[in-house]
Motif scaffolding. Structure first.
Motif, PDB file in Angstrom:
ATOM      1  N   LYS A  11       0.849  -1.186   0.000  1.00  0.00           N
ATOM      2  CA  LYS A  11       0.000   0.000   0.000  1.00  0.00           C
ATOM      3  C   LYS A  11       0.886   1.239   0.000  1.00  0.00           C
ATOM      4  CE  LYS A  11      -4.336   1.431   1.840  1.00  0.00           C
ATOM      5  NZ  LYS A  11      -5.458   1.004   2.618  1.00  0.00           N
ATOM      6  N   ARG A  12       0.529   2.210  -0.827  1.00  0.00           N
ATOM      7  CA  ARG A  12       1.313   3.436  -0.929  1.00  0.00           C
ATOM      8  C   ARG A  12       0.407   4.638  -0.743  1.00  0.00           C
ATOM      9  NH1 ARG A  12       6.633   4.084  -1.574  1.00  0.00           N
ATOM     10  NH2 ARG A  12       5.954   5.789  -2.832  1.00  0.00           N
ATOM     11  N   ARG A  13       0.850   5.587   0.075  1.00  0.00           N
ATOM     12  CA  ARG A  13       0.111   6.828   0.300  1.00  0.00           C
ATOM     13  C   ARG A  13       0.691   7.925  -0.572  1.00  0.00           C
ATOM     14  NH1 ARG A  13      -3.542   7.370   3.289  1.00  0.00           N
ATOM     15  NH2 ARG A  13      -3.370   9.598   3.597  1.00  0.00           N
ATOM     16  N   TYR A  14      -0.146   8.866  -0.921  1.00  0.00           N
ATOM     17  CA  TYR A  14       0.328  10.064  -1.599  1.00  0.00           C
ATOM     18  C   TYR A  14      -0.449  11.259  -1.066  1.00  0.00           C
ATOM     19  CZ  TYR A  14      -3.835   9.435  -4.473  1.00  0.00           C
ATOM     20  OH  TYR A  14      -5.132   9.266  -4.892  1.00  0.00           O
ATOM     21  N   GLN A  19       3.549  14.217  -4.969  1.00  0.00           N
ATOM     22  CA  GLN A  19       3.746  12.836  -4.521  1.00  0.00           C
ATOM     23  C   GLN A  19       3.023  11.850  -5.432  1.00  0.00           C
ATOM     24  OE1 GLN A  19       2.829  12.407  -0.366  1.00  0.00           O
ATOM     25  NE2 GLN A  19       4.775  13.298   0.277  1.00  0.00           N
ATOM     26  N   ALA A  20       1.888  12.255  -5.983  1.00  0.00           N
ATOM     27  CA  ALA A  20       1.169  11.388  -6.921  1.00  0.00           C
ATOM     28  C   ALA A  20       2.020  11.147  -8.164  1.00  0.00           C
ATOM     29  CB  ALA A  20      -0.179  11.993  -7.293  1.00  0.00           C
ATOM     30  N   VAL A  21       2.702  12.182  -8.640  1.00  0.00           N
ATOM     31  CA  VAL A  21       3.577  12.041  -9.809  1.00  0.00           C
ATOM     32  C   VAL A  21       4.740  11.100  -9.490  1.00  0.00           C
ATOM     33  CG1 VAL A  21       5.171  13.281 -11.333  1.00  0.00           C
ATOM     34  CG2 VAL A  21       2.924  14.246 -10.834  1.00  0.00           C
ATOM     35  N   VAL A  22       5.319  11.232  -8.298  1.00  0.00           N
ATOM     36  CA  VAL A  22       6.399  10.331  -7.880  1.00  0.00           C
ATOM     37  C   VAL A  22       5.884   8.896  -7.818  1.00  0.00           C
ATOM     38  CG1 VAL A  22       7.941   9.726  -5.957  1.00  0.00           C
ATOM     39  CG2 VAL A  22       7.699  12.118  -6.670  1.00  0.00           C
TER      40      VAL A  22
END
Length: 66
Positions: A11-14, A19-22
């Motif tokens: 699971k990854r948070r942004y 951060q979404a682009v990363v």
């Protein structure tokens, strides 16, 4: 733009667009480098999680990107 996505590797948070682009870069890198990952299944899962419609293939664009 904040949230979390469940991906095959965890699971990854942004938090925010940067951060979404990363995160998108990470997804792209992993999909390109791991032949065991199914890019279509990952894209479908992301669309479901983000509540957007399914993506239609674009053969011309796919040819340019490969």
């Amino acid at each position: 733009m904040n949230g979390a996505l469940s991906l095959p590797w965890g699971k990854r948070r942004y938090d925010g667009a940067a951060q979404a682009v990363v995160l998108l870069g990470e997804i792209r890198q992993r999909v390109k480098n791991d032949p065991a990952l199914n890019p279509d299944a990952i894209a479908d899962g992301l669309c479901r999680q983000l509540a957007v419609g399914a993506l239609e293939p674009d053969e011309e664009l796919d040819a340019k990107l490969t």
